[in-house]
Design a protein around this motif. Structure first.
Motif, PDB file in Angstrom:
ATOM      1  N   GLU A  36      -6.426   1.696   4.980  1.00 54.49           N
ATOM      2  CA  GLU A  36      -6.389   3.103   5.397  1.00 54.49           C
ATOM      3  C   GLU A  36      -7.330   3.340   6.565  1.00 54.49           C
ATOM      4  N   ARG A  87       1.110   4.231  14.302  1.00 46.79           N
ATOM      5  CA  ARG A  87       1.258   4.217  12.832  1.00 46.79           C
ATOM      6  C   ARG A  87       2.730   4.280  12.452  1.00 46.79           C
ATOM      7  N   ARG A 137      -0.193   9.395   3.618  1.00 44.47           N
ATOM      8  CA  ARG A 137      -0.992   8.816   2.521  1.00 44.47           C
ATOM      9  C   ARG A 137      -1.273   9.861   1.442  1.00 44.47           C
ATOM     10  N   ALA A 194       0.814  -1.222   0.000  1.00 45.18           N
ATOM     11  CA  ALA A 194       0.000   0.000   0.000  1.00 45.18           C
ATOM     12  C   ALA A 194       0.842   1.266   0.000  1.00 45.18           C
ATOM     13  N   PHE A 195       1.959   1.242   0.712  1.00 44.71           N
ATOM     14  CA  PHE A 195       2.638   2.521   0.954  1.00 44.71           C
ATOM     15  C   PHE A 195       4.067   2.610   0.418  1.00 44.71           C
ATOM     16  N   ASP A 226      -6.301   4.456  10.359  1.00 45.75           N
ATOM     17  CA  ASP A 226      -6.902   5.634  11.008  1.00 45.75           C
ATOM     18  C   ASP A 226      -7.278   5.356  12.461  1.00 45.75           C
TER      19      ASP A 226
END
Lengths: 294, 193
Positions: free
Chosen positions: B122, B133, B43, A15-16, B126
């Protein structure tokens, strides 16, 4: 079924995880070269959490150091005698008086006006009025402030009372003393004589209040004590004024007389030994009243 | 998992002398990983690039007083990027009307709009705190050890382990295993030029 660590890592990475493009890399290297050409900063700002908060704390302290005194000064602006911040107001107005000499007098008059509206006792009002009077005199007795002060006094009924009292005293002074055993007559021959003499000057307000030194002596430090406390102090002050003997001015004693007539507290009544004024005052039996004994 | 580059100790002296060449080497070694970290935090690719650039520029200005070895230098850069990201997050909170989407010409991933978009992931991230994170990104994406993460986050190893365990439990609870999508995404990463 839940994810395993490896699966979680793969999913997060997918994803990142990104790569920097050549365009971005070139742009960033250019920015770095530009920064290297600048004059180096002397201290490395370590991006630690502590440093991060230390910066904010420093900014907060700096802001407090700059704005707190101003906030206190603003808060003190509307205070009255006896309030915690009133000394701050006095200091502030001393400073401001350099630019605006009339500010002290204006503030004293405002205070007297507000205290009257708020129902303060007359003795305290009179103290503020005397201070206002002094302040007005110090700035050259301008008509604007003088008339405003007179208005305030008039609203309080102060001048009226003074005039009535003064006239009454004058009549007594003019009356012959025929009976030496008359306690009133005795009173007229003691320290009260000087006060009677002084009362003849009450028609002139400027003279009555004009003696700055004398009023400062009376009200300088013990202005806003409670009546029971200030009674003693004021009596002592009166006594010291009296001990000056002939050097006491008419304005001194007139001020005291004014206070006598317009206050119900023991402060001034006891000091005046004013049995001849028929105010029903019993306080001259107190110790402070003895200070007035010859 | 990837490992941190070993040659930072050779670079650090040049960095301290504010050598252009040393900075170029450092950028080549570190910028990509820092960008990944920032991207995980924000992000938002463009904001992540800005965070990384800002960290390097700040280092260039203050490198003369840098202390320590290559590990210290690496930790410094990650911390700097982290705080730049936090500033960006705060800025967005203060001005939510400002655009946060990736701009069309932002970079590599624009050619593949599916890559990097994982709504479930995502949403799960959150639910974590900023520190959690960070730990998840540093551990699972960048492959740092507990000690290294503790150094970067300026905390102790026990706190890192505890925080990582809580974050992983939370993520595993929120995420359902989708092997096919993971495989597809991994394949796309491998296929990148």
């Amino acid at each position: 079924m839940s994810l395993k660590d490896q699966q979680l890592s793969e999913r997060l990475g997918a994803a990142f995880e990104i790569e920097m493009t050549d365009e971005v890399r070139t742009r960033q290297l250019s920015a770095i070269s530009g920064a290297l050409l600048e004059r180096p900063s002397e201290v490395l700002s370590s991006p630690s959490l502590l440093t991060h908060w230390r910066r904010r704390l420093a900014a907060l302290v700096a802001a407090t150091a700059i704005f707190a005194p101003a906030a206190v000064a603003v808060a003190a602006e509307g205070t009255l005698p006896g309030d915690v911040l009133y000394p701050v107001k006095q200091i502030t107005e001393e400073v401001r008086s350099v630019v605006d000499p009339m500010i002290i007098a204006t503030h004293r008059i405002d205070e007297a006006d507000r205290m009257h509206e708020m129902g303060f006792p007359l003795d305290k009002l009179e103290i503020v009025l005397i201070k206002a009077d002094n302040a007005v005199m110090k700035v050259g007795d301008p008509e604007m402030l003088r008339s405003r002060l007179a208005d305030v006094r008039e609203r309080m009924g102060m001048d009226h009372a003074v005039e009535e009292m003064s006239e009454s005293d004058l009549q007594r002074d003019r009356s012959p003393i025929t009976d030496p055993h008359d306690p009133d007559a005795v009173t007229n021959h003691d320290s009260g004589d000087m006060m009677r003499d002084a009362d003849t000057t009450t028609g002139d307000e400027g003279t009555r209040m004009g003696d700055t030194d004398s009023t400062d002596t009376r009200f300088g430090t013990n202005d806003y004590k409670s009546p029971s406390t200030s009674g003693t102090d004021d009596a002592e002050t009166q006594s010291s004024s009296d001990s000056d003997g002939e050097s006491s001015t008419g304005s001194d004693t007139t001020t005291a007389t004014t206070m006598m007539d317009n206050t119900s507290s023991t402060t001034w009544d006891s000091g005046s030994d004013s049995s001849s004024h028929d105010r029903g005052d019993t306080s001259h039996d107190t110790g402070s009243g003895d200070d007035w004994s010859p | 998992m990837s490992t941190p580059p070993p040659d930072l100790d050779d670079i650090v002296d040049g960095i301290r002398e504010r050598s252009d060449e040393a900075f170029s080497d450092l950028h080549r070694v570190m910028a990509g990983r820092l960008l990944t970290y920032a991207n995980g935090m924000l992000r938002d690719r463009q904001a992540a690039e800005d965070s990384v650039q800002q960290a390097f520029v700040e280092l260039a200005r203050t490198a003369g007083s840098l202390r320590g070895d290559g590990t210290s230098l690496r930790s410094w850069l990650y911390r700097s990027v982290r705080f730049n990201c936090l500033d960006e997050v705060r800025r967005r909170k203060r001005h939510p009307e400002l655009p946060t989407e990736v701009l069309p010409d932002a970079g590599l991933l624009d050619d593949d709009p599916d890559l990097g978009l994982d709504p479930e992931l995502e949403a799960a991230l959150d639910e974590l705190s900023e520190q959690q994170r960070s730990i998840v990104m540093l551990k699972h994406v960048l492959g740092f050890s507990g000690d290294e993460i503790a150094s970067i986050l300026n905390t102790n190893r026990a706190a890192v382990y505890a925080s990582a365990a809580r974050a992983e439990r939370r993520l595993k609870k929120l995420l359902t295993p989708v092997k096919s999508s993971i495989g597809a995404a991994s394949q796309r990463v491998e296929d990148r030029p």
